[in-house]
Write an enzyme that holds these catalytic residues in place. Sequence first.
Site, PDB file in Angstrom:
ATOM      1  N   GLY A  56     -36.881 -16.803  35.092  1.00  0.00           N
ATOM      2  CA  GLY A  56     -37.184 -17.158  33.698  1.00  0.00           C
ATOM      3  C   GLY A  56     -36.049 -16.838  32.745  1.00  0.00           C
ATOM      4  O   GLY A  56     -36.270 -16.367  31.634  1.00  0.00           O
ATOM      5  N   LEU A  57     -34.838 -17.130  33.181  1.00  0.00           N
ATOM      6  CA  LEU A  57     -33.666 -16.700  32.403  1.00  0.00           C
ATOM      7  C   LEU A  57     -33.258 -17.676  31.308  1.00  0.00           C
ATOM      8  O   LEU A  57     -32.501 -17.300  30.412  1.00  0.00           O
ATOM      9  CB  LEU A  57     -32.472 -16.511  33.358  1.00  0.00           C
ATOM     10  CG  LEU A  57     -32.629 -15.413  34.412  1.00  0.00           C
ATOM     11  CD1 LEU A  57     -31.482 -15.481  35.418  1.00  0.00           C
ATOM     12  CD2 LEU A  57     -32.666 -14.035  33.754  1.00  0.00           C
ATOM     13  N   GLY A 101     -35.798 -22.456  26.697  1.00  0.00           N
ATOM     14  CA  GLY A 101     -35.632 -23.876  26.392  1.00  0.00           C
ATOM     15  C   GLY A 101     -35.664 -24.751  27.635  1.00  0.00           C
ATOM     16  O   GLY A 101     -35.744 -25.967  27.538  1.00  0.00           O
ATOM     17  N   ALA A 124     -39.174 -25.354  32.967  1.00  0.00           N
ATOM     18  CA  ALA A 124     -39.460 -25.017  34.364  1.00  0.00           C
ATOM     19  C   ALA A 124     -39.034 -23.583  34.662  1.00  0.00           C
ATOM     20  O   ALA A 124     -39.748 -22.839  35.353  1.00  0.00           O
ATOM     21  CB  ALA A 124     -38.741 -25.987  35.296  1.00  0.00           C
ATOM     22  N   ASN A 162     -23.048 -28.416  35.749  1.00  0.00           N
ATOM     23  CA  ASN A 162     -22.618 -27.510  34.689  1.00  0.00           C
ATOM     24  C   ASN A 162     -21.323 -26.773  35.019  1.00  0.00           C
ATOM     25  O   ASN A 162     -20.888 -25.917  34.252  1.00  0.00           O
ATOM     26  CB  ASN A 162     -23.695 -26.457  34.408  1.00  0.00           C
ATOM     27  CG  ASN A 162     -25.008 -27.054  33.965  1.00  0.00           C
ATOM     28  OD1 ASN A 162     -26.008 -26.941  34.662  1.00  0.00           O
ATOM     29  ND2 ASN A 162     -25.015 -27.718  32.834  1.00  0.00           N
ATOM     30  N   HIS A 210     -26.755 -15.286  32.037  1.00  0.00           N
ATOM     31  CA  HIS A 210     -26.546 -15.390  33.493  1.00  0.00           C
ATOM     32  C   HIS A 210     -25.540 -16.479  33.843  1.00  0.00           C
ATOM     33  O   HIS A 210     -24.805 -16.374  34.809  1.00  0.00           O
ATOM     34  CB  HIS A 210     -27.876 -15.614  34.231  1.00  0.00           C
ATOM     35  CG  HIS A 210     -28.565 -16.915  33.953  1.00  0.00           C
ATOM     36  ND1 HIS A 210     -29.046 -17.266  32.711  1.00  0.00           N
ATOM     37  CD2 HIS A 210     -28.874 -17.972  34.757  1.00  0.00           C
ATOM     38  CE1 HIS A 210     -29.621 -18.461  32.767  1.00  0.00           C
ATOM     39  NE2 HIS A 210     -29.524 -18.915  34.002  1.00  0.00           N
ATOM     40  N   GLU A 224     -21.278 -26.845  28.186  1.00  0.00           N
ATOM     41  CA  GLU A 224     -22.169 -26.917  29.353  1.00  0.00           C
ATOM     42  C   GLU A 224     -21.648 -27.872  30.425  1.00  0.00           C
ATOM     43  O   GLU A 224     -22.367 -28.250  31.350  1.00  0.00           O
ATOM     44  CB  GLU A 224     -23.568 -27.327  28.892  1.00  0.00           C
ATOM     45  CG  GLU A 224     -24.196 -26.355  27.896  1.00  0.00           C
ATOM     46  CD  GLU A 224     -24.772 -25.097  28.551  1.00  0.00           C
ATOM     47  OE1 GLU A 224     -25.441 -25.210  29.582  1.00  0.00           O
ATOM     48  OE2 GLU A 224     -24.532 -23.994  28.020  1.00  0.00           O
ATOM     49  N   HIS A 239     -30.265 -30.078  28.292  1.00  0.00           N
ATOM     50  CA  HIS A 239     -29.000 -30.803  28.466  1.00  0.00           C
ATOM     51  C   HIS A 239     -29.277 -32.289  28.268  1.00  0.00           C
ATOM     52  O   HIS A 239     -30.400 -32.746  28.508  1.00  0.00           O
ATOM     53  CB  HIS A 239     -28.446 -30.624  29.891  1.00  0.00           C
ATOM     54  CG  HIS A 239     -27.969 -29.244  30.198  1.00  0.00           C
ATOM     55  ND1 HIS A 239     -28.267 -28.596  31.379  1.00  0.00           N
ATOM     56  CD2 HIS A 239     -27.211 -28.391  29.495  1.00  0.00           C
ATOM     57  CE1 HIS A 239     -27.706 -27.401  31.381  1.00  0.00           C
ATOM     58  NE2 HIS A 239     -27.062 -27.244  30.246  1.00  0.00           N
ATOM     59  N   ASN A 281     -36.606 -24.341  38.821  1.00  0.00           N
ATOM     60  CA  ASN A 281     -35.731 -23.643  37.873  1.00  0.00           C
ATOM     61  C   ASN A 281     -35.115 -24.636  36.884  1.00  0.00           C
ATOM     62  O   ASN A 281     -34.148 -24.315  36.188  1.00  0.00           O
ATOM     63  CB  ASN A 281     -34.618 -22.890  38.609  1.00  0.00           C
ATOM     64  CG  ASN A 281     -34.895 -21.392  38.667  1.00  0.00           C
ATOM     65  OD1 ASN A 281     -35.635 -20.860  37.848  1.00  0.00           O
ATOM     66  ND2 ASN A 281     -34.288 -20.712  39.625  1.00  0.00           N
ATOM     67  N   CYS A 291     -28.516 -32.438  38.479  1.00  0.00           N
ATOM     68  CA  CYS A 291     -27.956 -31.119  38.103  1.00  0.00           C
ATOM     69  C   CYS A 291     -27.156 -30.519  39.250  1.00  0.00           C
ATOM     70  O   CYS A 291     -26.271 -29.688  39.037  1.00  0.00           O
ATOM     71  CB  CYS A 291     -29.065 -30.135  37.769  1.00  0.00           C
ATOM     72  SG  CYS A 291     -30.127 -30.630  36.430  1.00  0.00           S
TER      73      CYS A 291
HETATM   74  O1  SUG Z   1     -28.969 -23.691  33.095  1.00  0.00           O
HETATM   75  N1  SUG Z   1     -31.651 -23.042  35.284  1.00  0.00           N
HETATM   76  C1  SUG Z   1     -30.496 -23.875  34.920  1.00  0.00           C
HETATM   77  C2  SUG Z   1     -30.764 -25.316  35.247  1.00  0.00           C
HETATM   78  C3  SUG Z   1     -29.550 -26.191  35.047  1.00  0.00           C
HETATM   79  C4  SUG Z   1     -29.860 -27.619  35.093  1.00  0.00           C
HETATM   80  N2  SUG Z   1     -28.661 -28.371  34.949  1.00  0.00           N
HETATM   81  C5  SUG Z   1     -28.568 -29.589  34.352  1.00  0.00           C
HETATM   82  N3  SUG Z   1     -29.522 -30.045  33.594  1.00  0.00           N
HETATM   83  N4  SUG Z   1     -27.488 -30.242  34.520  1.00  0.00           N
HETATM   84  C6  SUG Z   1     -30.159 -23.699  33.436  1.00  0.00           C
HETATM   85  O2  SUG Z   1     -31.088 -23.596  32.631  1.00  0.00           O
HETATM   86  C7  SUG Z   1     -32.841 -20.961  35.601  1.00  0.00           C
HETATM   87  C8  SUG Z   1     -32.600 -19.659  36.330  1.00  0.00           C
HETATM   88  C9  SUG Z   1     -33.803 -18.768  36.336  1.00  0.00           C
HETATM   89  O3  SUG Z   1     -34.581 -18.786  35.381  1.00  0.00           O
HETATM   90  O4  SUG Z   1     -33.937 -17.985  37.305  1.00  0.00           O
HETATM   91  C10 SUG Z   1     -31.552 -21.725  35.289  1.00  0.00           C
HETATM   92  O5  SUG Z   1     -30.530 -21.119  35.083  1.00  0.00           O
END
Ligand code: SUG
Length: 446
Positions: A25-26, A29, A32, A115, A142, A179, A251, A363, A369
């Site tokens: 849950g890092l 916005g 998921a 990213n 993170h 990003e 994104h 995630n 992605c």
């Molecule tokens: O940056 N999720 C990534 C997902 C990236 C998706 N990339 C694109 N849309 N191109 C992010 O939000 C969740 C990690 C966690 O909650 O454990 C995370 O970092």
Amino acid sequence: MVHPRARLTEYAFDGLVGPTHHYAGLSSGNLASTEHAGEIGNPRAAALQGLAKMRLVRGLGAGQAVLPPHERPNLRFLRQLGFTGSDADVLSAVHKYEPGLLSAASSASAMWAANAASVTPSVDAEDQRTHFTPANLSSMLHRSLEAPTTTRILRTLFADSERFVVHDALPMHSGYSDEGAANHTRLVTSRTALHVFGWGRAPGVTLAPRKFPARQARAASEAVIRLHRLPAEGALLWQQSPTGIDAGAFHSDVLAVGSGSFLMLHEHAFVDGAAFVRELEARLGDELCVLVASEDELPLAEAVARYPFNSELVPLANGRLALLAPRESEEQPVTKAFLERVLAEPNAVEQVVYVDVNDSMRNGGGPACLRLRVQLSDDERAHVAGRVFFDAELDAALDAWVRRFYRDRLLQADLLDPKLLVEGRQALDELTTLLELGSIYDFQRG
Ligand code: SUG
């Protein structure tokens, strides 16, 4: 050097899922990420799903390559914050202090290679070199830890300075929050190539999301355009819709995906979507095919939950596209109906394939992605270092490697287990040998 009209092949560089993949849950916005926080992770299944997607892309006759995971937990970062003692001491002290911090230091988020960087193919750059700018990802703690390793990996692979240039990441400041390719699409018709950069915020712009952060700064995209020697007429900057961001489209690739002369997007992907499409048509001409899903056709909430716009568009040898959609979008009738409309459009997408990347989806990372698109001529490809292009042999080796080293169950509490750190280092050490990358990780460099 590259002839301006040299034929380029697109390679999807997929991020291999790292051995610490879990749900923490890092990302505020990213719905998921928040929703699945604390669930049991299965790094092995996630990594195997990633390999299966690569196998599929290669089976379609398209270009496929891999990027290695980063070293996690990131001990260097934790020591920088004042945690001391042995590695085991550091891990247990951090866990006691703030388990979320240990998660941030352990996230396998480098798997979302879209990213990793922004990329400009040599044919579009004034100096005719392929340009990369590693994303600073400064808006999420993170993810902000990724840039140094990404830079090192890209500089290892694209070391040939006659053909490639890997810039430094932009300064780590909110005004330059970058990003990478998740907010970028390259469209091409016989008239021209156009790089579209979606941005979320800029000084003096009052139209802004209220609930969730706008991650991409316009000034960052402008810097990338300068660095990559893109001529002014080769780039278009457009604001992401704050309505879209507040609905979870963190994104621009959550609500839009394009390739060649095809673009599909949701009406809430960008501010004033109609003007955006008119501008694209004016710049690219009649060959451009744009499909817009209205809110009535496909509600924003479904688009964000099911990720049809985060499909991977794979260029096929016949000039058409395969669309790799997440399985979740097949399971929802309205979303599936939209993808069927896409398929019915002549001369663009010739097949829709549903792929299972659920462990990444939980995630917030869909098929698009997981890959960074890099267009290379045959000559450029021949000058990429390492052994990263995906073929049957590498596929088999990576499959065996994952099965040997990866756990099939991982919770936040497991991150303080020093054995996980050791296993991860053994796995990465072996991987660098497999991919012929030399010593790219801190633990290998002392
Ligand atoms: O940056 N999720 C990534 C997902 C990236 C998706 N990339 C694109 N849309 N191109 C992010 O939000 C969740 C990690 C966690 O909650 O454990 C995370 O970092």
